[in-house]
Scaffold this motif. Structure first.
Motif, PDB file in Angstrom:
ATOM      1  N   UNK A  69       0.685  -1.045  -0.121  1.00 28.67           N
ATOM      2  CA  UNK A  69       0.093  -0.002   0.014  1.00 28.67           C
ATOM      3  C   UNK A  69       0.606   1.179  -0.027  1.00 28.67           C
ATOM      4  N   UNK A  70       1.936   0.983   0.444  1.00 32.03           N
ATOM      5  CA  UNK A  70       2.957   2.416   0.391  1.00 32.03           C
ATOM      6  C   UNK A  70       3.543   2.434  -0.796  1.00 32.03           C
ATOM      7  N   UNK A  71       3.634   3.587  -1.349  1.00 34.01           N
ATOM      8  CA  UNK A  71       4.508   3.868  -2.633  1.00 34.01           C
ATOM      9  C   UNK A  71       5.952   3.560  -2.136  1.00 34.01           C
ATOM     10  N   UNK A  72       6.646   2.803  -3.026  1.00 28.06           N
ATOM     11  CA  UNK A  72       8.035   2.486  -2.880  1.00 28.06           C
ATOM     12  C   UNK A  72       8.870   3.520  -2.794  1.00 28.06           C
ATOM     13  N   UNK A  73       8.491   4.681  -3.468  1.00 23.86           N
ATOM     14  CA  UNK A  73       9.143   5.753  -3.445  1.00 23.86           C
ATOM     15  C   UNK A  73       8.685   7.141  -3.267  1.00 23.86           C
ATOM     16  N   UNK A  74       8.785   7.909  -2.435  1.00 17.56           N
ATOM     17  CA  UNK A  74       8.121   9.095  -2.191  1.00 17.56           C
ATOM     18  C   UNK A  74       8.614  10.346  -3.219  1.00 17.56           C
ATOM     19  N   UNK A  75       7.906  10.648  -4.080  1.00 19.05           N
ATOM     20  CA  UNK A  75       8.663  11.645  -4.933  1.00 19.05           C
ATOM     21  C   UNK A  75       7.911  13.111  -4.761  1.00 19.05           C
ATOM     22  N   UNK A  76       8.535  13.987  -5.169  1.00 20.43           N
ATOM     23  CA  UNK A  76       7.949  15.357  -4.991  1.00 20.43           C
ATOM     24  C   UNK A  76       8.353  16.321  -5.897  1.00 20.43           C
ATOM     25  N   UNK A  77       7.870  17.359  -6.525  1.00 23.91           N
ATOM     26  CA  UNK A  77       8.264  18.167  -7.370  1.00 23.91           C
ATOM     27  C   UNK A  77       8.899  19.312  -6.655  1.00 23.91           C
ATOM     28  N   UNK A 132      -8.494   3.680  16.684  1.00 18.35           N
ATOM     29  CA  UNK A 132      -7.642   3.268  17.878  1.00 18.35           C
ATOM     30  C   UNK A 132      -6.158   3.570  17.384  1.00 18.35           C
ATOM     31  N   UNK A 133      -5.947   2.922  16.291  1.00 15.94           N
ATOM     32  CA  UNK A 133      -4.544   3.016  15.669  1.00 15.94           C
ATOM     33  C   UNK A 133      -3.820   4.506  15.371  1.00 15.94           C
ATOM     34  N   UNK A 134      -4.735   5.333  15.088  1.00  7.64           N
ATOM     35  CA  UNK A 134      -4.165   6.822  14.821  1.00  7.64           C
ATOM     36  C   UNK A 134      -4.024   7.498  16.261  1.00  7.64           C
ATOM     37  N   UNK A 180       8.112   9.755   5.926  1.00 10.11           N
ATOM     38  CA  UNK A 180       7.917   8.276   6.410  1.00 10.11           C
ATOM     39  C   UNK A 180       6.929   7.956   7.292  1.00 10.11           C
ATOM     40  N   UNK A 181       6.938   8.849   8.442  1.00  2.00           N
ATOM     41  CA  UNK A 181       5.803   8.702   9.376  1.00  2.00           C
ATOM     42  C   UNK A 181       4.668   8.894   8.782  1.00  2.00           C
ATOM     43  N   UNK A 182       4.330   9.881   8.028  1.00  2.00           N
ATOM     44  CA  UNK A 182       3.268  10.323   7.551  1.00  2.00           C
ATOM     45  C   UNK A 182       2.739   9.264   6.403  1.00  2.00           C
ATOM     46  N   UNK A 183       3.380   8.455   5.769  1.00  2.00           N
ATOM     47  CA  UNK A 183       3.204   7.548   5.045  1.00  2.00           C
ATOM     48  C   UNK A 183       2.440   6.295   5.428  1.00  2.00           C
ATOM     49  N   UNK A 184       3.098   5.932   6.897  1.00  2.00           N
ATOM     50  CA  UNK A 184       2.307   4.935   7.707  1.00  2.00           C
ATOM     51  C   UNK A 184       1.195   5.513   8.259  1.00  2.00           C
ATOM     52  N   UNK A 185       1.019   6.672   8.477  1.00  2.00           N
ATOM     53  CA  UNK A 185      -0.149   7.375   9.212  1.00  2.00           C
ATOM     54  C   UNK A 185      -1.209   7.329   7.801  1.00  2.00           C
ATOM     55  N   UNK A 186      -0.931   7.632   6.590  1.00  2.00           N
ATOM     56  CA  UNK A 186      -1.831   7.695   5.626  1.00  2.00           C
ATOM     57  C   UNK A 186      -2.566   6.363   5.343  1.00  2.00           C
ATOM     58  N   UNK A 187      -1.836   5.083   5.576  1.00  2.00           N
ATOM     59  CA  UNK A 187      -2.544   3.994   5.425  1.00  2.00           C
ATOM     60  C   UNK A 187      -3.286   3.608   6.701  1.00  2.00           C
ATOM     61  N   UNK A 188      -3.057   4.021   7.826  1.00  2.00           N
ATOM     62  CA  UNK A 188      -3.877   3.773   9.187  1.00  2.00           C
ATOM     63  C   UNK A 188      -5.280   4.682   9.091  1.00  2.00           C
ATOM     64  N   UNK A 197      -1.111  18.127   5.240  1.00  2.00           N
ATOM     65  CA  UNK A 197      -0.625  18.700   3.917  1.00  2.00           C
ATOM     66  C   UNK A 197       0.115  19.799   3.654  1.00  2.00           C
ATOM     67  N   UNK A 198      -0.037  20.749   4.703  1.00  2.00           N
ATOM     68  CA  UNK A 198       0.937  22.028   4.692  1.00  2.00           C
ATOM     69  C   UNK A 198       2.167  21.707   5.204  1.00  2.00           C
ATOM     70  N   UNK A 199       2.419  20.539   6.037  1.00  2.00           N
ATOM     71  CA  UNK A 199       3.587  20.237   6.565  1.00  2.00           C
ATOM     72  C   UNK A 199       4.421  19.539   5.576  1.00  2.00           C
ATOM     73  N   UNK A 200       3.907  18.838   4.466  1.00  2.00           N
ATOM     74  CA  UNK A 200       4.390  17.851   3.621  1.00  2.00           C
ATOM     75  C   UNK A 200       5.133  19.124   2.680  1.00  2.00           C
TER      76      UNK A 200
END
Length: 334
Positions: A69-77, A132-134, A180-188, A197-200
């Motif tokens: 479920x996690x993108x293997x690579x986090x990319x940004x412009x 609960x997980x969040x 990386x923490x946010x990617x895990x959080x996105x799934x949860x 989003x503003x922090x990203x």
């Protein structure tokens, strides 16, 4: 008496039917995604020969779900300011992410294992309640967020361009961990993660700030002990690849890159050399912002120092260039 016998028979029949009755299959056995809807749960089912291995398989299935479920690579412009003042937009890799290696699974619950007699298999469902997980995971996200902004604030306070670029590099490394923490959080819990989003965006802005500060740095390279400009040429090329420009005179630069090359001669007729290099990048007021040392461990044998330098200096130049380029890349957050 007959009534008593009849009653006893009825009771025995009812008992035997109850005892022999097939246990009702739990609803989750065939409809676990309905019982644990995706909007509220992450759920997977395990099937195995024993109760315990069925639970283990269910947990393994959840782990696989996270991995896929996690993108293997986090990319940004990002926008990078070049030395000519133009702006280039490009895509860069923030990090290769393997969530399961970064964060242990937690808040996992299980159904009671159920045995399917005709298959001779045990089934078990493992599930995570997203809410609960969040609640459990949010402190980790907030901690990483705070670390990033502390690093970013340190960089903003720095006045010297080279040091500022390095400080932003530290902020970017911290920002990658936050993402990386946010990617895990996105799934949860995607809804909760979207609030960041503003922090990203703040993390994504850092590379352009690093490029802008590096563009302000001009180095005057002064190499003592070189032979045939072997070291000077290699280092000039390396600095250019790292995004730092070199000036032709000390007056045109705002940093000095002083390099001292030593031959470290042993013996005579023939001689053995183990050349080394020491580099310091300093501000005009003498503050050291970067230093590096490289030494060739392989022995070079020749009958004259000149021949030894011809043989060994290309290797020293290659080793130093690779090492410094790698260090500068890491220093600036890559």
């Amino acid at each position: 008496m007959k009534n008593k016998i009849l009653l006893l028979s009825i009771l025995l029949l009812a008992y035997s039917q109850a005892f022999c009755a097939k246990p009702k299959e739990p609803e989750w056995l065939h409809n676990y995604r309905t019982v644990y809807p995706d909007s509220e749960y992450i759920v997977q089912r395990g099937r195995a020969d024993t109760e315990e291995t069925a639970k283990t398989e269910a947990l393994a299935q959840i782990a696989r779900y996270f991995k896929t479920s996690v993108n293997a690579r986090l990319k940004t412009s990002v926008q990078s300011v070049t030395t000519t003042g133009t702006v280039d937009e490009s895509t860069f890799v923030v990090n290769d992410v393997d969530v399961i290696s970064q964060v242990d699974l937690f808040a996992v619950e299980y159904t009671d294992p159920y045995y399917v007699k005709k298959e001779k298999k045990w089934y078990c469902a493992a599930f995570i309640n997203r809410e609960k997980a969040w609640i459990q995971y949010r402190p980790a996200v907030e901690g990483a967020r705070s670390d990033f902004y502390a690093m970013k604030k340190n960089a903003e306070r720095e006045a010297d361009p080279f040091s500022k670029a390095a400080a932003y590099g530290a902020a970017l490394r911290s920002g990658k961990k936050f993402l990386e923490k946010l990617e895990y959080a996105r799934i949860l819990n995607a809804q909760k993660e979207a609030e960041y989003a503003p922090d990203r965006e703040s993390v994504n802005e850092v590379p352009s700030r690093i490029s802008a500060e590096k563009a302000k740095c001009s180095l005057y390279l002064n190499v003592k002990g070189d032979y045939g400009n072997i070291i000077s040429s290699a280092l000039t090329k390396m600095f250019s690849e790292s995004g730092l420009s070199t000036a032709k005179s000390a007056g045109a630069a705002n940093y000095n890159a002083d390099v001292v090359v030593e031959n470290n001669v042993l013996g005579e007729d023939p001689i053995s050399v183990y050349p080394s290099l020491e580099m310091k990048i300093t501000t005009k007021d003498g503050k050291t912002v970067y230093s590096h040392q490289t030494k060739v461990s392989a022995k070079t044998v020749a009958y004259t120092l000149e021949n030894a330098q011809k043989k060994s200096y290309p290797l020293l130049a290659e080793l130093a260039s690779k090492a410094v380029l790698q260090e500068l890349s890491e220093l600036f957050g890559n």
